[in-house]
Design an enzyme around this catalytic site. Sequence first.
Site, mmCIF file in Angstrom:
data_model
loop_
_atom_site.group_PDB
_atom_site.id
_atom_site.type_symbol
_atom_site.label_atom_id
_atom_site.label_comp_id
_atom_site.label_asym_id
_atom_site.label_seq_id
_atom_site.Cartn_x
_atom_site.Cartn_y
_atom_site.Cartn_z
ATOM 1 N N HIS A 1 0.757 -1.318 0.216
ATOM 2 C CA HIS A 1 -0.092 0.251 -0.001
ATOM 3 C C HIS A 1 1.027 1.384 -0.013
ATOM 4 O O HIS A 1 1.989 1.348 0.383
ATOM 5 C CB HIS A 1 -1.059 -0.104 1.033
ATOM 6 N N GLU B 1 -1.907 -7.170 7.243
ATOM 7 C CA GLU B 1 -0.730 -7.133 8.038
ATOM 8 C C GLU B 1 -0.556 -8.013 9.094
ATOM 9 O O GLU B 1 -1.608 -8.260 9.788
ATOM 10 C CB GLU B 1 -0.291 -5.730 8.139
#
Length: 557
Positions: free
Chosen positions: A8, A89
């Site tokens: 990202h 994550e």
Amino acid sequence: MPLLFLRHGESQANEQNRFAGRLDTPLTALGSRQADQAAERVAALAASGVRIEEVHMSTLQRARQTAWTIIDRLPQPPDRITVDEALTERDFGVYSGRNKSLVKKTIGFAGYTEAFHSPTGRPPGGESWREMYDRVAAYYEDVLLPASRAGRTVLVVAHKYVVEMFALVVADASPDTYRDFKIPNARPLSEQDLRRAVAAPAAAGLVNDLGEIVEIRLPLLVATAAATGVAVQLALGIQVPATVFTTALTALLAVGSFFAMLRVDPPTLRRPLSSLRAAWPLLLPRLALGLVLIWAGHSLPLELAGLFLLLPPALIAPTLSLLWGGDYFFAVRHTVAASLALPALLLTGLALPLSLPGTAPTLTLGRLEPALLAYAAVLLAALVLPGVGAQALRRRDPIRAGALSTNWNWLGGLALVPVAGLATFALTPPTGLTAHTAIRLLLVMSAAAAALTALRLLTTLFLRLRPHGTGLGRDLFITQNTPNVFLWLAMTAVLAPTTGHRPSVIGLGVALVFFFAVYTDERIFLHAHRHDLSPSVPEAPETRKTRTIPGLLTPGK
């Protein structure tokens, strides 16, 4: 067909040097521009005939924002859009949301490596390395590989550790070979790119380790360099010309300023004078005392002390804020504002005694002119020009700017090590320390230590009487207790020919106290962080959730 992987864009946690993990933190302005730049690169692939047929993204906001920015720029929408928790994550447990540098300093290099980069490691209360690797490997084998073998081009938008696990899986590498691959934000990576990252020479891992050690041990390295500079000068006895000293000092400080300003978005610098108002109760007593010493000191040492009290924060203040869990952006605004505003106060203070009877300061405007020119030159070369260059890079190439800031920011801190060594080397008398000089040096160091201790006690009292948030409070402490001693040293170096004095012993004493005070401050912050850091019992992991969105629908973003 190819698989593309993308971390990202920069998130607020990245910008603030904090572990995000499962915390939902949005993109910053730079992160949005990085996503736009990534969208352009992916769209260029589509224009060359490579159609993105599937997009898989993490459930977290920063990944979804990045993914939808890319999807909106594709010439043709993908057939399948999948949002899957398997791509989220790693859970960093008790370290989630905490300042990365403080965590590293608290648990040490070996503890950090074991918790985050070892196949046997686990952050307290977080996800183990093996659990993370297994879920990513399963997603690759069960979802991505079948799609690729079916001839579909797939884009995966996830997170740093997730993309690094994909790199190990794609390269068919043993988990024991894992190290921090330094995956940059928003750079589209092919399977071949991931294989190259895994196959990078061992020197890359050594450079990564060096960066971590510098980040963890920076104040100690700086204090050690300061002591070494004295020892080397006493052994060699080499006189350093003022111009060489100022030029080298400025060049090294410019490196630190470049990396500090590389993290800053221009709106952060708007209304910088507001940061002066926040610190006004602390600034007023210090500035008043400084002006009194300049007006009525009648001796160079006292007037140099007054000049010291009028100094803005050191250019390393934002770096220290980043390392010690400060607000960072207040530190940047205040450093810039004070560096520009306090010279005007100094000029006013020097002009006023000319109209007051019975005042004859040593530091007149005429004698200070070379020092003021040095002040301007140092600020221009060490703050303004690096800042402009950093901001130009952020605008021109957001992805590259983010990679430099994330992976090489430690170079800005490393530059402080030779700064400390050079400063004490140049200020140590090349003829050696006689008994008289040594006693004078000790007296200067005692006075400087007392002054800096008084500043710290005043700041601590102010923060207790008027509580601020942790980040802002630390920035106030840093900016008010870390004066720009480098600027002061550059000014005193050019003062010698105009005053007939050689203030090197005064400068040496102040420099040594300054460098060791920074180390002492860090020990205090680390003690508080250790006290605050308490492991918690990890919660049971939730079951995996997958959500598929038809590609032709327009989802809420």
